[in-house]
Design an enzyme around this catalytic site. Sequence first.
Site, PDB file in Angstrom:
ATOM      1  CG  ASP A  27      -2.094   0.913   1.087  1.00 42.38           C
ATOM      2  OD1 ASP A  27      -2.354   1.379  -0.042  1.00 42.38           O
ATOM      3  OD2 ASP A  27      -2.765   1.191   2.101  1.00 42.38           O
ATOM      4  CG  HIS A  44      -0.166   2.052  -9.360  1.00 41.88           C
ATOM      5  ND1 HIS A  44      -0.399   1.692  -8.053  1.00 41.88           N
ATOM      6  CD2 HIS A  44      -1.232   2.806  -9.738  1.00 41.88           C
ATOM      7  CE1 HIS A  44      -1.565   2.218  -7.655  1.00 41.88           C
ATOM      8  NE2 HIS A  44      -2.083   2.897  -8.661  1.00 41.88           N
ATOM      9  CG  ASN A  75      -7.893  -1.945  -5.235  1.00 45.53           C
ATOM     10  OD1 ASN A  75      -6.958  -2.743  -5.049  1.00 45.53           O
ATOM     11  ND2 ASN A  75      -8.172  -1.003  -4.339  1.00 45.53           N
ATOM     12  CD1 TRP A  76     -13.188  -5.079  -9.196  1.00 50.69           C
ATOM     13  CD2 TRP A  76     -12.458  -4.368 -11.194  1.00 50.69           C
ATOM     14  NE1 TRP A  76     -12.601  -6.141  -9.841  1.00 50.69           N
ATOM     15  CE2 TRP A  76     -12.143  -5.735 -11.069  1.00 50.69           C
ATOM     16  CE3 TRP A  76     -12.086  -3.703 -12.368  1.00 50.69           C
ATOM     17  CZ2 TRP A  76     -11.477  -6.459 -12.061  1.00 50.69           C
ATOM     18  CZ3 TRP A  76     -11.432  -4.418 -13.358  1.00 50.69           C
ATOM     19  CH2 TRP A  76     -11.138  -5.776 -13.204  1.00 50.69           C
ATOM     20  CG  LEU A 202      -6.574  -7.663   8.335  1.00 47.29           C
ATOM     21  CD1 LEU A 202      -7.238  -8.934   8.865  1.00 47.29           C
ATOM     22  CD2 LEU A 202      -5.083  -7.903   8.135  1.00 47.29           C
ATOM     23  CB  SER A 203      -7.757  -3.574   2.765  1.00 50.41           C
ATOM     24  OG  SER A 203      -7.446  -2.392   3.465  1.00 50.41           O
ATOM     25  CD  GLU A 214       3.143 -12.992  15.731  1.00 51.43           C
ATOM     26  OE1 GLU A 214       3.079 -11.797  16.095  1.00 51.43           O
ATOM     27  OE2 GLU A 214       2.698 -13.940  16.401  1.00 51.43           O
TER      28      GLU A 214
HETATM   29  C1  IPE Z   1      -5.369  -2.711  -0.268  1.00 49.91           C
HETATM   30  O1  IPE Z   1      -5.049  -1.384  -0.410  1.00 49.91           O
HETATM   31  C2  IPE Z   1      -5.368  -3.391  -1.601  1.00 49.91           C
HETATM   32  C3  IPE Z   1      -4.061  -3.566  -2.233  1.00 49.91           C
HETATM   33  C4  IPE Z   1      -2.918  -3.230  -1.726  1.00 49.91           C
HETATM   34  C5  IPE Z   1      -4.100  -4.187  -3.522  1.00 49.91           C
HETATM   35  P1  IPE Z   1      -6.159  -0.255  -0.567  1.00 49.91           P
HETATM   36  O2  IPE Z   1      -5.456   1.021  -0.719  1.00 49.91           O
HETATM   37  O3  IPE Z   1      -7.116  -0.636  -1.636  1.00 49.91           O
HETATM   38  O4  IPE Z   1      -6.922  -0.370   0.824  1.00 49.91           O
HETATM   39  P2  IPE Z   1      -7.747   0.723   1.633  1.00 49.91           P
HETATM   40  O5  IPE Z   1      -8.707   1.359   0.659  1.00 49.91           O
HETATM   41  O6  IPE Z   1      -6.765   1.710   2.160  1.00 49.91           O
HETATM   42  O7  IPE Z   1      -8.410  -0.053   2.718  1.00 49.91           O
HETATM   43  C1  IPE Z   2      -1.536   0.225  -3.441  1.00 53.68           C
HETATM   44  O1  IPE Z   2      -1.289   1.591  -3.441  1.00 53.68           O
HETATM   45  C2  IPE Z   2      -1.746  -0.338  -4.826  1.00 53.68           C
HETATM   46  C3  IPE Z   2      -3.134  -0.752  -5.105  1.00 53.68           C
HETATM   47  C4  IPE Z   2      -4.124  -0.753  -4.258  1.00 53.68           C
HETATM   48  C5  IPE Z   2      -3.402  -1.186  -6.468  1.00 53.68           C
HETATM   49  P1  IPE Z   2      -2.473   2.632  -3.454  1.00 53.68           P
HETATM   50  O2  IPE Z   2      -2.849   2.922  -4.870  1.00 53.68           O
HETATM   51  O3  IPE Z   2      -3.598   2.155  -2.600  1.00 53.68           O
HETATM   52  O4  IPE Z   2      -1.793   3.904  -2.808  1.00 53.68           O
HETATM   53  P2  IPE Z   2      -2.433   4.906  -1.758  1.00 53.68           P
HETATM   54  O5  IPE Z   2      -2.968   4.104  -0.627  1.00 53.68           O
HETATM   55  O6  IPE Z   2      -3.517   5.654  -2.475  1.00 53.68           O
HETATM   56  O7  IPE Z   2      -1.297   5.791  -1.357  1.00 53.68           O
HETATM   57 MG    MG Z   3      -4.057   2.381  -0.642  1.00 53.29          MG
END
Ligand code: IPE
Ligand code: IPE
Ligand code: MG
Length: 249
Positions: A27, A44, A75-76, A202-203, A214
């Site tokens: 993340d 990314h 994420n969609w 945990l998303s 852990e």
């Molecule tokens: C979790 O990150 C999903 C991935 C790392 C692929 P998100 O950025 O989508 O999670 P939230 O929205 O902060 O919970």
């Molecule tokens: C994780 O990084 C990658 C995916 C969820 C695909 P993010 O895109 O969630 O980055 P932040 O959380 O917005 O910084």
């Molecule tokens: Mg994120």
Amino acid sequence: MTAQLIPTLSSNLNLNKLPQHVAVIMDGNGRWAKQRGLPRIEGHRRGANTLKEMLRYCKDLKIKTLTAYAFSTENWGRPTAEVDFLMTLFERLLQKELKEMEAERVCINFIGDLSPLPPSLQQEMHRSMERTKNNRDIYFNVAINYGSRHEMVKACRKIAEKVQQGKISATDIDENMIAQHLYTSSSPDPDLLIRTSGEMRLSNFLLWQLAYTEIYVTDTLWPDFNHEQFEQALESFQQRDRRFGKKVG
Ligand code: IPE
Ligand code: IPE
Ligand code: MG
């Protein structure tokens, strides 16, 4: 993959007490880019390099399984341009890295519902799984269009069908059977979960499998997560007292 990454000299790592399975919620790509005035997609792109280096490092340490969360069922809901970029990035990476994964004896596996993904990406995914399926140096699970709740619903449906067909009875259902119907049926549960960028949640990732894992959360944003920081996570893991509910005192 980049040059050999060996534990740093200052490292207190005990190579005999490493996790067998590391899971990672990658993340912070967007925030990394924003801090630099770059578009999110740059984050990314950089994040993909970090994953590649982490895979190499796990392999060097003989960690058997690495599971990375790359795209969630939620994420969609991101802007179409970002989703499209990610799908294209996954496809390009697979095309670019397959040869090296074969040479490095990586066994890649995708977990998640692959059916809604672009057909050309699905094709690359199946090709890379097929071509690396006999490799045993490291198991590399990539979660794409993965959601733990969806995974559990799918498992329930499959088990219910077996009950309906009279193949099993309801009382045959136990923890082992449920685990066998998850995408992760061939992997042991993760020993260590790392989440970058400071979020304490945990998303929807591996809710069943993380029961006794852990957890290590670092404020470092995923593109900046390097092997020194990975070592810190491993050192923290080695200081944990894993009790599994059993030990007292
Ligand atoms: C979790 O990150 C999903 C991935 C790392 C692929 P998100 O950025 O989508 O999670 P939230 O929205 O902060 O919970
Ligand atoms: C994780 O990084 C990658 C995916 C969820 C695909 P993010 O895109 O969630 O980055 P932040 O959380 O917005 O910084
Ligand atoms: Mg994120």
